[in-house]
Scaffold this motif. Structure first.
Motif, PDB file in Angstrom:
ATOM      1  N   LEU A 243      -4.729  12.640   0.470  1.00 14.60           N
ATOM      2  CA  LEU A 243      -5.436  11.614  -0.293  1.00 14.60           C
ATOM      3  C   LEU A 243      -4.655  11.280  -1.564  1.00 14.60           C
ATOM      4  O   LEU A 243      -4.469  10.104  -1.905  1.00 14.60           O
ATOM      5  N   VAL A 244      -4.178  12.304  -2.254  1.00 16.00           N
ATOM      6  CA  VAL A 244      -3.407  12.081  -3.478  1.00 16.00           C
ATOM      7  C   VAL A 244      -2.113  11.339  -3.167  1.00 16.00           C
ATOM      8  O   VAL A 244      -1.746  10.373  -3.850  1.00 16.00           O
ATOM      9  N   ALA A 245      -1.403  11.782  -2.118  1.00 15.56           N
ATOM     10  CA  ALA A 245      -0.119  11.153  -1.791  1.00 15.56           C
ATOM     11  C   ALA A 245      -0.293   9.717  -1.335  1.00 15.56           C
ATOM     12  O   ALA A 245       0.488   8.835  -1.733  1.00 15.56           O
ATOM     13  N   GLY A 246      -1.282   9.470  -0.489  1.00 13.96           N
ATOM     14  CA  GLY A 246      -1.450   8.136   0.071  1.00 13.96           C
ATOM     15  C   GLY A 246      -2.147   7.169  -0.869  1.00 13.96           C
ATOM     16  O   GLY A 246      -1.542   6.223  -1.385  1.00 13.96           O
ATOM     17  N   VAL A 247      -3.431   7.418  -1.125  1.00 16.34           N
ATOM     18  CA  VAL A 247      -4.205   6.529  -1.995  1.00 16.34           C
ATOM     19  C   VAL A 247      -3.665   6.597  -3.426  1.00 16.34           C
ATOM     20  O   VAL A 247      -3.460   5.565  -4.075  1.00 16.34           O
ATOM     21  N   GLY A 248      -3.401   7.814  -3.896  1.00 15.67           N
ATOM     22  CA  GLY A 248      -2.861   7.950  -5.245  1.00 15.67           C
ATOM     23  C   GLY A 248      -1.504   7.296  -5.388  1.00 15.67           C
ATOM     24  O   GLY A 248      -1.205   6.688  -6.421  1.00 15.67           O
ATOM     25  N   GLY A 249      -0.677   7.402  -4.352  1.00 19.01           N
ATOM     26  CA  GLY A 249       0.639   6.784  -4.398  1.00 19.01           C
ATOM     27  C   GLY A 249       0.585   5.278  -4.554  1.00 19.01           C
ATOM     28  O   GLY A 249       1.358   4.684  -5.318  1.00 19.01           O
TER      29      GLY A 249
ATOM     30  N   GLU B  12       6.039   9.820   8.572  1.00 17.92           N
ATOM     31  CA  GLU B  12       5.031  10.702   9.155  1.00 17.92           C
ATOM     32  C   GLU B  12       3.637  10.236   8.742  1.00 17.92           C
ATOM     33  O   GLU B  12       3.469   9.440   7.809  1.00 17.92           O
ATOM     34  N   GLY B  13       2.639  10.772   9.435  1.00 16.89           N
ATOM     35  CA  GLY B  13       1.269  10.322   9.228  1.00 16.89           C
ATOM     36  C   GLY B  13       0.594  10.897   8.006  1.00 16.89           C
ATOM     37  O   GLY B  13      -0.530  10.493   7.668  1.00 16.89           O
ATOM     38  N   HIS B  14       1.247  11.825   7.312  1.00 17.45           N
ATOM     39  CA  HIS B  14       0.617  12.501   6.175  1.00 17.45           C
ATOM     40  C   HIS B  14       0.078  11.534   5.123  1.00 17.45           C
ATOM     41  O   HIS B  14      -0.929  11.818   4.475  1.00 17.45           O
ATOM     42  N   SER B  15       0.764  10.419   4.941  1.00 11.68           N
ATOM     43  CA  SER B  15       0.387   9.502   3.853  1.00 11.68           C
ATOM     44  C   SER B  15      -0.320   8.249   4.363  1.00 11.68           C
ATOM     45  O   SER B  15      -0.381   7.244   3.652  1.00 11.68           O
ATOM     46  N   ALA B  16      -0.887   8.308   5.566  1.00  6.90           N
ATOM     47  CA  ALA B  16      -1.469   7.105   6.179  1.00  6.90           C
ATOM     48  C   ALA B  16      -2.670   6.564   5.419  1.00  6.90           C
ATOM     49  O   ALA B  16      -3.018   5.382   5.571  1.00  6.90           O
ATOM     50  N   PHE B  17      -3.330   7.387   4.598  1.00  6.76           N
ATOM     51  CA  PHE B  17      -4.443   6.869   3.798  1.00  6.76           C
ATOM     52  C   PHE B  17      -3.983   5.748   2.867  1.00  6.76           C
ATOM     53  O   PHE B  17      -4.809   4.957   2.393  1.00  6.76           O
ATOM     54  N   ALA B  18      -2.692   5.679   2.595  1.00 11.15           N
ATOM     55  CA  ALA B  18      -2.168   4.621   1.726  1.00 11.15           C
ATOM     56  C   ALA B  18      -2.558   3.247   2.241  1.00 11.15           C
ATOM     57  O   ALA B  18      -2.863   2.336   1.455  1.00 11.15           O
TER      58      ALA B  18
END
Length: 745
Positions: free
Chosen positions: A276-282, A300-306
């Protein structure tokens, strides 16, 4: 570049002198001359941009300032300069006549940063006004910045370096881990233990990001149960800025202050909060900085919330509905998947998703079921967890695997997500990974290439014609250069292994024996990577007696160097390490097989630059790409691998060696046995005879020809310059301006 892990008595004396000279309490209170302060500032400027990590002359400059401390500090110039006063630096510069070298390096950095290369002006086009936002959970740029675990992070670092060299407008987003990934130690019986060490951020090339008033930029994220805050660090990699979010912020709960402490640590709740921090926060960091990307690249899918946050911004800024904003954002999103192993794809239950995405879902105006459906292969299946890879695939215009074979495997893996298409038409292409040549090419090899390759060849690394000049190199000179690097590797291994023995308080005779292990005249095979079970590190042990005969052949012996880490929760991977490390207790292997602890970029650099053969034994087709062998190729090592990942599209019969014929048996047991037999057979009938077939001068001419074939056919093709150029042409430009470019399948 040598790395020292134990020191002679004379070196310890010098270190004591250096320590005294840097003791703040005895520094003379003198007013600094302008020249001393200016020189110091120039060195600091060089140290705080990681451009230096692929400039051999600048690396050598920092090392010359204090060779012993340089090695002790993991080649960290920021930490080194923090221990030096400007006046001491001035004295050292005068002593070694370094001033012109410092001025030249400083001037080169300024020139590098001020220009946009011709390649970018010609090929990157619209990205100049619509930069790429690149999201990755780890970045392996250099060993002195330990915010990476392995291949994915190093790939991200190489991607940023090549984007910088080519001038591709790109800004990167990630997390700052103040404990990084773990330090690995093995017990006497070979069991891996993990140690986490706090990183001193003041000794890293990071700057706290502030607003126009000089106040730190703080990103705030709301969940159903708490509010998360994160500050932002900036790390400069040439022309590319990497922004790293850090939740160690006053006002966060103690648990949340430690949220970004460790890479790949904690449980599923920790993981979803990090993502959440990496995606939305980014995305919110980019907005706070006034950066308006034209492309979002999810590595990779780790930051898909972005993607969900970008949709929210579109709705807020342009008054669009969710569906309208979804379609627009999808058009400018690129997704790269790196793993064909199901366990490598993050999945979260509905409760965790609602707890952490609930406020964002409210802002998007969609139901919980709709949100969960975005992360499910079958949206209406209530028992299916939310998968980050599924979200990324559904929200991307372009999706790619990282090798041709991985593309086929990935299309098969996710075919059910596109059930209305035949498998070959699943919209997932491939862009094969590459490596950043300036970062991994030994400077001795570069000097050799400089003498024989075309002028300014270093600016044309992606052109196959340039590398054909390897056939102009004198075979004897190429072999001697390789032997120099091999001797450096073996000296490094002896130091590391003897240090490991000392740490375990082993007997003096064991420590002394470690100082003489390995022989530069023996065929040396290297294996270093993550010790995931599918990578099958112990495949060579399938017939232990046969292996003993091979390594102890009186006329043609073989020796192996292993290194790598298992995930702290991967018990099976730790058992693999134990099986290999404990071979040192078997008299048949005590001087023929060694394991180096704490694999990192520094260990990797030594190994890929010095081994004769680079070994890779994955269970096909589970290796997505694998880039360590590409690094070894640059330095003349021959790749010896299962035909998986990049090697499946690279091996031509004359540029390395292959295990098996590319077939995959239904039974893993049968496949393992078959691959082990192929490994032994090829080693005994091809690798060993060719290496030891030497003329009267000790030159293995057939082997050197194979080295040349390898370099000429592979170095240009598997570079990250070529990789990034492919992303620009096949993914970034179509996403930025709506053009259609077909990605290879």
């Amino acid at each position: 570049m040598p790395a020292v892990d134990q020191y002679t008595e004379w070196e310890w004396i010098l270190m004591g002198i250096a320590e005294l000279s840097t003791n703040h309490s005895i520094r003379p209170a003198v007013e600094l001359s302008m020249s001393a302060q200016t020189m110091y500032d120039k060195c600091v400027t060089l140290a705080r941009n990681l451009w230096w990590t692929w400039q051999p002359d600048v690396i050598n400059l920092f090392r010359d300032l204090d060779p012993i401390r340089w090695r002790q500090l993991d080649h960290n110039p920021v930490a080194l300069l923090a221990e030096m006063t400007p006046e001491r630096l001035e004295a050292r510069v005068a002593e070694l006549a370094l001033q012109s070298r410092i001025n030249q390096a400083y001037r080169r950095l300024k020139e590098y940063l001020s220009e946009r290369p011709l390649w970018a002006r010609t090929n990157a086009g619209v990205l100049g006004s619509k930069p790429v936002a690149y999201f990755s959970l780890e970045y392996g740029v250099h060993e002195s910045v330990p915010i990476y675990s392995g291949g994915l992070g190093v790939l991200s670092g190489d991607h940023c370096k090549s984007a910088s060299d080519l001038g591709v407008p790109l800004v990167a987003i990630g997390l700052f881990y103040d404990q990084g990934y773990f330090k690995q130690h093995l017990t006497v019986d070979g069991w891996q233990e993990e140690e986490y060490i706090d990183v001193d951020v003041t000794k890293l090339p990071l700057d706290l990001v502030t607003d126009a008033q000089g106040k730190p930029i703080i990103i705030t994220l709301e969940t159903r149960t708490s509010r998360l805050m994160a500050k932002v660090w900036q790390m400069r990699v040439g022309r590319v800025n990497i922004y790293l979010l850090d939740t160690d912020v006053e006002g966060n709960s103690p648990e949340d202050r430690e949220l970004t402490s460790r890479l790949y640590g904690g449980d599923n709740r920790t993981r979803i909060r990090q993502e959440l921090v990496a995606g939305v926060g980014g995305v919110r960091v980019l907005r706070a900085l006034g950066i308006k990307p034209g492309v979002y690249h999810l590595n990779e899918g780790h930051s898909a919330f972005a993607v969900l946050e970008v949709i929210r911004e579109k709705m807020m800024d342009d008054g669009l509905s969710f569906d309208e904003a979804f379609r627009e954002v999808r058009q400018c999103t690129v997704f790269t998947t790196h793993t064909p192993v199901p366990a490598g794809h993050d999945r979260f239950d509905a409760g965790l998703v609602e707890e952490h995405l609930g406020p964002l879902r409210d802002a998007l105006g969609i139901s919980h079921e709709t949100l969960m459906g975005l992360g499910r292969v079958e949206p209406s299946r209530m028992d299916e967890p939310f998968c980050m890879t599924v979200l990324a695939l559904k929200c991307s215009r372009k999706a790619n695997a990282v090798s041709a074979l991985h593309g086929r495997v990935t299309r098969q893996m996710w075919s059910s997500l596109f059930s209305w298409r035949v498998e070959d038409e699943v919209p997932i292409g491939h862009i094969t990974n590459g490596v950043h040549i300036p970062s991994w090419l030994a400077w001795q090899m570069k000097l050799l290439y400089d003498r024989y390759f075309p002028d300014r060849w270093f600016e044309r690394m992606g052109e196959p014609e340039v590398w054909q000049a390897i056939y102009n190199v004198d075979p004897g000179e190429l072999w001697e250069t390789h032997l120099t690097l091999k001797n450096q590797l073996l000296a490094f291994v002896r130091r590391r292994v003897s240090r490991q023995c000392r740490r375990r308080n082993e007997p003096d005779e064991v420590i002394e024996a470690a100082r003489t292990i390995l022989d530069p005249n023996i065929l040396t095979i290297g294996f270093a990577r993550r010790f995931a079970t599918y990578k099958r590190a112990p495949l060579i042990l399938h017939d232990i007696d046969r292996l003993a005969r091979i390594v102890n052949d009186p006329q043609r012996p073989v020796q192996f160097i292993f290194s790598g880490k298992a995930h702290p929760r991967d018990t099976a991977g730790k058992e693999f390490i134990k099986a290999i490390a404990n071979l040192r207790h078997d008299p048949r292997f005590a001087k023929r097989i060694v394991f180096i602890e704490d694999y990192d970029i520094n260990v990797c650099r030594h190994m890929i630059q010095g081994v004769d053969v680079w070994l890779n034994t994955p269970r096909r087709p589970l290796e997505a790409s694998g880039t360590s062998g590409q690094k070894a190729v640059l330095n003349g090592a021959l790749h010896f691998s299962v035909l998986d990942g990049w090697w499946a599209e690279a091996y031509d019969g004359s540029n390395g060696f292959a295990i098996g014929h590319g077939a995959t048996h239904r039974s893993e047991h049968v496949q393992d046995a078959r691959d082990a037999e192929s490994f032994y057979h090829v080693l005994e009938t091809q690798v060993i005879p060719e290496f030891y077939d030497q003329d009267a001068d000790g030159l293995p001419r057939r082997w050197v020809l194979r080295m040349m074939n390898s370099i000429s056919s592979l170095a240009w093709r598997f570079s990250s310059h070529r990789m990034v150029a492919d992303y620009v042409r096949l993914a970034y430009l179509p996403a930025a301006c709506g053009t259609s470019a077909e990605m290879p399948r």
